[in-house]
Design an enzyme around this catalytic site. Structure first.
Site, short mmCIF file in Angstrom:
data_model
loop_
_atom_site.label_atom_id
_atom_site.label_comp_id
_atom_site.label_asym_id
_atom_site.label_seq_id
_atom_site.Cartn_x
_atom_site.Cartn_y
_atom_site.Cartn_z
N ARG A 81 -5.13 12.69 -3.49
CA ARG A 81 -4.42 11.41 -3.42
C ARG A 81 -4.59 10.63 -4.73
NH1 ARG A 81 -7.42 9.44 1.51
NH2 ARG A 81 -6.34 7.44 1.29
N ARG A 138 -10.27 8.45 9.09
CA ARG A 138 -8.95 9.06 8.90
C ARG A 138 -9.04 10.52 8.46
NH1 ARG A 138 -5.63 4.75 5.34
NH2 ARG A 138 -4.97 6.71 4.39
N ARG A 187 5.55 3.14 -4.06
CA ARG A 187 4.60 4.07 -4.66
C ARG A 187 5.25 4.98 -5.69
NH1 ARG A 187 0.61 3.96 -0.02
NH2 ARG A 187 -1.14 5.23 -0.66
N LYS A 243 -6.51 -2.69 -0.90
CA LYS A 243 -5.22 -3.33 -0.60
C LYS A 243 -5.18 -3.84 0.85
CE LYS A 243 -2.92 0.44 -1.56
NZ LYS A 243 -4.08 1.31 -1.88
N ARG A 291 -15.12 5.03 4.59
CA ARG A 291 -14.21 4.11 5.29
C ARG A 291 -14.12 4.44 6.78
NH1 ARG A 291 -8.21 2.92 3.13
NH2 ARG A 291 -7.92 5.18 3.36
P1 ADP Z 1 -6.74 0.59 0.48
O1 ADP Z 1 -5.92 -0.11 1.54
O2 ADP Z 1 -6.40 0.12 -0.91
O3 ADP Z 1 -6.71 2.08 0.61
P2 ADP Z 1 -9.07 -0.48 1.93
O4 ADP Z 1 -8.81 -1.93 2.02
O5 ADP Z 1 -8.87 0.35 3.15
O6 ADP Z 1 -8.26 0.15 0.69
O7 ADP Z 1 -10.56 -0.28 1.41
C1 ADP Z 1 -11.09 1.02 1.19
C2 ADP Z 1 -12.57 1.06 1.62
O8 ADP Z 1 -13.34 0.26 0.71
C3 ADP Z 1 -12.84 0.50 3.00
O9 ADP Z 1 -13.89 1.24 3.56
C4 ADP Z 1 -13.26 -0.95 2.73
O10 ADP Z 1 -14.11 -1.46 3.75
C5 ADP Z 1 -13.99 -0.80 1.42
N1 ADP Z 1 -13.90 -1.98 0.55
C6 ADP Z 1 -12.87 -2.87 0.45
N2 ADP Z 1 -13.13 -3.81 -0.48
C7 ADP Z 1 -14.34 -3.49 -0.99
C8 ADP Z 1 -15.17 -4.09 -2.00
N3 ADP Z 1 -14.79 -5.17 -2.65
N4 ADP Z 1 -16.34 -3.50 -2.26
C9 ADP Z 1 -16.74 -2.38 -1.59
N5 ADP Z 1 -16.01 -1.77 -0.66
C10 ADP Z 1 -14.83 -2.33 -0.35
P1 ADP Z 2 -4.29 4.55 1.10
O1 ADP Z 2 -4.02 3.15 0.70
O2 ADP Z 2 -5.65 4.81 1.58
O3 ADP Z 2 -3.83 5.55 0.09
P2 ADP Z 2 -2.05 4.47 2.98
O4 ADP Z 2 -2.45 4.15 4.35
O5 ADP Z 2 -1.35 3.47 2.17
O6 ADP Z 2 -3.38 4.99 2.30
O7 ADP Z 2 -1.17 5.79 2.97
C1 ADP Z 2 -1.57 6.97 3.65
C2 ADP Z 2 -0.57 8.08 3.40
O8 ADP Z 2 0.72 7.70 3.93
C3 ADP Z 2 -0.30 8.39 1.94
O9 ADP Z 2 -1.25 9.32 1.40
C4 ADP Z 2 1.12 9.00 2.01
O10 ADP Z 2 1.08 10.33 2.51
C5 ADP Z 2 1.76 8.13 3.07
N1 ADP Z 2 2.41 6.94 2.47
C6 ADP Z 2 2.08 5.65 2.68
N2 ADP Z 2 2.89 4.84 1.96
C7 ADP Z 2 3.75 5.65 1.29
C8 ADP Z 2 4.81 5.41 0.37
N3 ADP Z 2 5.17 4.18 -0.02
N4 ADP Z 2 5.47 6.50 -0.13
C9 ADP Z 2 5.14 7.74 0.25
N5 ADP Z 2 4.14 8.03 1.10
C10 ADP Z 2 3.45 6.99 1.63
#
Ligand code: ADP
Ligand code: ADP
Ligand code: ZN
Length: 215
Positions: free
Chosen positions: A172, A161, A89, A14, A128
């Site tokens: 998660r 992180r 979420r 995302k 990541r």
């Molecule tokens: P989210 O915001 O949904 O948690 P991220 O954009 O942070 O996800 O991506 C999660 C991890 O996967 C990061 O380490 C990112 O560099 C990697 N990543 C993102 N897109 C791809 C892809 N198409 N293929 C492989 N790894 C990816």
């Molecule tokens: P990722 O995409 O890797 O799951 P985020 O950076 O979006 O991580 O979120 C990290 C943490 O922040 C989540 O595990 C949760 O604890 C909190 N968080 C983020 N967005 C929300 C939301 N919309 N509602 C509740 N908790 C949230």
């Protein structure tokens, strides 16, 4: 006006895709995760309240994140559209968002659901590295920065992180399927859901998003 929601489990890409959408459309990325992490770093009351939930891999209470979004979407740069990354979420968050948008006389354009299976998500999240400066995501194998530990975009410092540890990642993913996955059916019923295969290169996935968004 373009309002987008990026839906998908942790690690689906995302944040990575949101950055590309920002560059393309010049509308802001609104990431509740980024806002919460900044509040933790700055020692704000919001951060103190949120940190325990985040470290356990649980969701921060709806009331808290809804407040964040209501405030953020009032800012001027969000007037022409935004990309919601990581919000909503839960169903109550989706309902609150609808009310906020109604108040502003605007509508969600597309809800883009990025689909990746759990084992791939664990591999992505354990590798990541995130930028302290701009929140860009890198991956030690799949998407490495040009210089180790340094962000390509802003030269900020990369870090791992606290919640990207395998045990917390599993929690998660379970929280996602219990509390967030129901949003797929919720938005499907509203007719603006677009499902995207989230595997393949970052560029390929972005092309799928553009296509789904009619671009
Ligand atoms: P989210 O915001 O949904 O948690 P991220 O954009 O942070 O996800 O991506 C999660 C991890 O996967 C990061 O380490 C990112 O560099 C990697 N990543 C993102 N897109 C791809 C892809 N198409 N293929 C492989 N790894 C990816
Ligand atoms: P990722 O995409 O890797 O799951 P985020 O950076 O979006 O991580 O979120 C990290 C943490 O922040 C989540 O595990 C949760 O604890 C909190 N968080 C983020 N967005 C929300 C939301 N919309 N509602 C509740 N908790 C949230
Ligand atoms: Zn950066």
């Amino acid at each position: 006006m373009m309002d987008f929601i990026l839906l998908g489990p942790p690690g689906a890409g995302k944040g990575t895709q949101a950055k590309l959408m920002v560059d393309k459309w010049n509308i802001p990325q609104v990431s509740t995760g980024d806002i919460l992490r900044a509040a933790v770093r700055e020692g704000k009351a919001l951060g103190v309240e949120a940190k325990g939930f985040m470290d356990r891999g649980e969701l921060v209470p709806d009331r808290v994140v809804i407040g964040i979004i209501a405030e953020r979407l009032r800012e001027e740069d969000a007037a022409d559209g935004f990309i919601l990354d990581g919000f909503p979420r839960t169903i109550p968050q989706a309902e609150a968002l609808q009310e906020i948008l109604d108040d502003h006389g605007r509508n969600i354009g597309y809800v883009i659901s990025i689909e990746v299976d759990d084992e791939e998500l664990v591999t992505r999240l354990t590798g990541r590295r995130m930028c302290k400066g701009c929140g860009e995501s890198f991956h030690i194998v799949f998407n490495p920065s040009a210089e180790e530990g340094v962000c390509d975009r802003c030269s900020g410092e990369l870090y791992q992180r606290d919640d990207d540890m395998e045990e917390t990642i599993r929690r998660r993913l379970a929280v996602y399927s219990e509390q967030t996955q129901p949003l797929i059916a919720y938005y499907e019923k509203q007719g603006n859901l677009r499902r995207i295969d989230g595997t393949g290169s970052i560029e390929d996935i972005f092309a799928r998003i553009l296509e789904a968004a009619g671009n």
